[in-house]
Write an enzyme that holds these catalytic residues in place. Structure first.
Site, PDB file in Angstrom:
ATOM      1  N   ASP A  82       0.837  -1.198   0.000  1.00 16.55           N
ATOM      2  CA  ASP A  82       0.000   0.000   0.000  1.00 16.55           C
ATOM      3  C   ASP A  82       0.874   1.251   0.000  1.00 16.55           C
ATOM      4  OD1 ASP A  82      -2.982   1.079   0.855  1.00 16.55           O
ATOM      5  OD2 ASP A  82      -1.384   2.284   1.746  1.00 16.55           O
ATOM      6  N   TYR A 106       2.545  10.125   0.060  1.00 10.52           N
ATOM      7  CA  TYR A 106       3.618   9.520   0.854  1.00 10.52           C
ATOM      8  C   TYR A 106       4.994   9.846   0.273  1.00 10.52           C
ATOM      9  CZ  TYR A 106      -0.114   6.506   2.760  1.00 10.52           C
ATOM     10  OH  TYR A 106      -1.262   6.019   3.329  1.00 10.52           O
ATOM     11  N   LYS A 139      -3.150   5.930  -4.059  1.00  7.49           N
ATOM     12  CA  LYS A 139      -4.273   6.802  -3.747  1.00  7.49           C
ATOM     13  C   LYS A 139      -4.140   8.161  -4.432  1.00  7.49           C
ATOM     14  CE  LYS A 139      -4.028   4.696   0.821  1.00  7.49           C
ATOM     15  NZ  LYS A 139      -2.580   4.342   0.771  1.00  7.49           N
ATOM     16  N   HIS A 143      -8.054   9.429  -1.754  1.00  6.28           N
ATOM     17  CA  HIS A 143      -7.412   9.422  -0.437  1.00  6.28           C
ATOM     18  C   HIS A 143      -8.236  10.112   0.641  1.00  6.28           C
ATOM     19  CE1 HIS A 143      -3.115   9.181   1.405  1.00  6.28           C
ATOM     20  NE2 HIS A 143      -4.044   8.907   2.298  1.00  6.28           N
TER      21      HIS A 143
END
Length: 316
Positions: free
Chosen positions: A92, A97, A122, A155
Site C-alpha cells: 500500500d 507519501y 491513492k 485518499h
C-alpha cells in the site's frame, strides 16, 4: 526516528516473545476458524498462507498487507523488499507519501511476477477533479513503473469527488485499475458517492484499531458489501497501545505480542490491515497471526478498549 517512535519500538520489543513457527494458513484456518468476512475467504498458499478476501467485483485481495506511510527513500525500498521477501504481496502506497518510485523499484527488484502482487495507491486532494485525476493517476503509474494498479483510492473526501470518480471509473473500465475505492469517507460521504457512482467502491480504507473501532462504519460497509481496510492498525503506538494492559495479558495467554493480537483482532473481524514497519523482525512477526484464535472473552475485553475517537486529530 523521533523519541515517541523510539519508545514505541522499544516497548514493542519488550513484549516480543518466542512464538510458534509460522505455518501456512491453509493448515491452520480449519483449526483456528474463519474470520467474520465481508466477502469470501480464499486460501492462497503461494503467499505464505495469507488468505485473500473476494471484493464486490470478484477481485481477490490479501487480508494482510504492508503499509508504507512514513517510509521514504532507501529505507522505504529496503523495507518493501524485506516485506516481499517475508511473504507480503499487498503493498500500500499513495502519492502524498512521496515513495511510489521506491515502492515500484522494490517490486521490480523482487523478480516476482507482477501478477502475484496487489498494489494500492491513492489520489491526493491536489489531483481532485476529472482532468486532474487522470493526470494524477498516470503520474502514479509512471512513478511505480507499472502498467496497472490493483486498487486505486480517493485518499480523502475533498474537492471534486464526482469528477475524480468518473475518471477512475473510466480507468477501471479500460483495465488500468482492477478495483476502485475510497479512503477516510464516513457513511454520509459514501452515501453521497453511491448516489451517482456507476461502479460501487470496492474498499474504504479508514483509521481502525482497538482505540477507534469504527463500529458504525463497520456495519454500514458490511451492509453495502464494501470491504473495510484499516490504516494504522496499531494506532502507531499512540496512547500506549503496545503496552496496553488488556492487550498485554491476551498476548501472554497465547505466547504472542500485542501487535500480533491487534492484527489477529482485525483478521477475525474480516478487516484488511496494512501494518508498517522498518524493522525486519517486526515485518516477519506481523505475518505470524494465523496459528491462534482470540476467544469470546478476548474479543469482549478488546471491545471495551474502544474510545470511539480518532487518535490522529491532525488528520481530521
Amino acid at each position: 526516528m523521533d523519541s515517541q517512535n523510539k519508545e514505541n519500538e522499544i516497548n514493542r520489543r519488550r513484549f516480543l516473545q518466542n512464538s510458534a513457527k509460522f505455518v501456512a494458513a491453509g493448515i491452520y484456518l480449519g483449526m483456528f476458524g474463519m474470520p467474520e468476512l465481508f466477502g469470501n475467504v480464499i486460501i492462497d498458499k503461494g503467499t505464505r498462507g495469507i488468505p485473500d478476501v473476494k471484493l464486490n467485483n470478484g477481485l481477490k485481495m490479501p487480508l494482510l498487507g504492508f503499509g508504507t506511510y512514513g517510509l521514504r527513500g532507501e529505507l522505504c525500498q529496503q523495507s518493501v523488499a524485506e516485506a516481499i521477501a517475508a511473504g507480503y504481496r499487498l503493498i500500500d502506497t499513495a502519492k502524498v507519501y512521496g515513495n511510489e518510485e521506491e515502492v515500484g523499484k522494490a517490486i521490480k527488484g523482487s523478480g516476482i511476477d507482477r501478477k502475484q502482487f496487489f498494489v494500492t495507491s491513492k489520489l491526493w486532494v491536489d489531483d481532485a477533479g476529472y482532468e486532474n485525476a487522470k493526470k494524477g493517476f498516470e503520474e502514479t503509474l509512471r512513478k511505480l513503473g507499472l502498467e496497472y494498479l490493483d486498487l486505486y483510492l480517493i485518499h480523502r473526501p475533498r474537492g471534486d469527488i464526482k469528477g475524480s470518480w468518473k475518471a477512475m471509473e473510466e480507468f477501471y473500465k479500460a483495465g488500468k485499475i482492477k478495483a476502485i475505492g475510497i479512503s477516510n469517507f464516513d457513511p454520509a460521504q459514501m452515501a453521497d458517492l453511491l448516489s451517482y457512482a456507476q461502479i460501487k467502491p470496492a474498499v474504504n480504507q479508514i483509521e481502525t484499531h482497538a482505540y477507534f473501532q469504527q463500529i458504525n462504519d463497520y456495519n454500514v460497509l458490511k451492509k453495502h458489501n464494501v470491504q473495510m481496510q484499516a490504516w494504522a492498525p496499531f494506532a502507531e503506538g499512540r496512547n500506549g497501545l503496545f503496552t496496553n494492559e488488556v492487550l498485554t495479558q491476551i498476548a501472554k495467554k497465547y505466547g504472542k505480542t500485542t501487535a500480533q493480537v491487534s492484527l489477529r483482532w482485525h483478521y477475525q473481524r474480516g478487516i484488511v490491515s496494512i501494518p508498517r514497519s522498518s524493522q525486519k523482525v517486526h515485518i516477519v512477526e506481523n505475518l505470524d497471526i494465523f496459528d491462534f484464535k482470540l476467544d469470546d472473552v478476548d474479543l469482549k475485553a478488546i471491545e471495551m478498549l474502544d474510545l470511539n475517537k480518532t487518535q490522529f486529530p491532525e488528520w481530521s
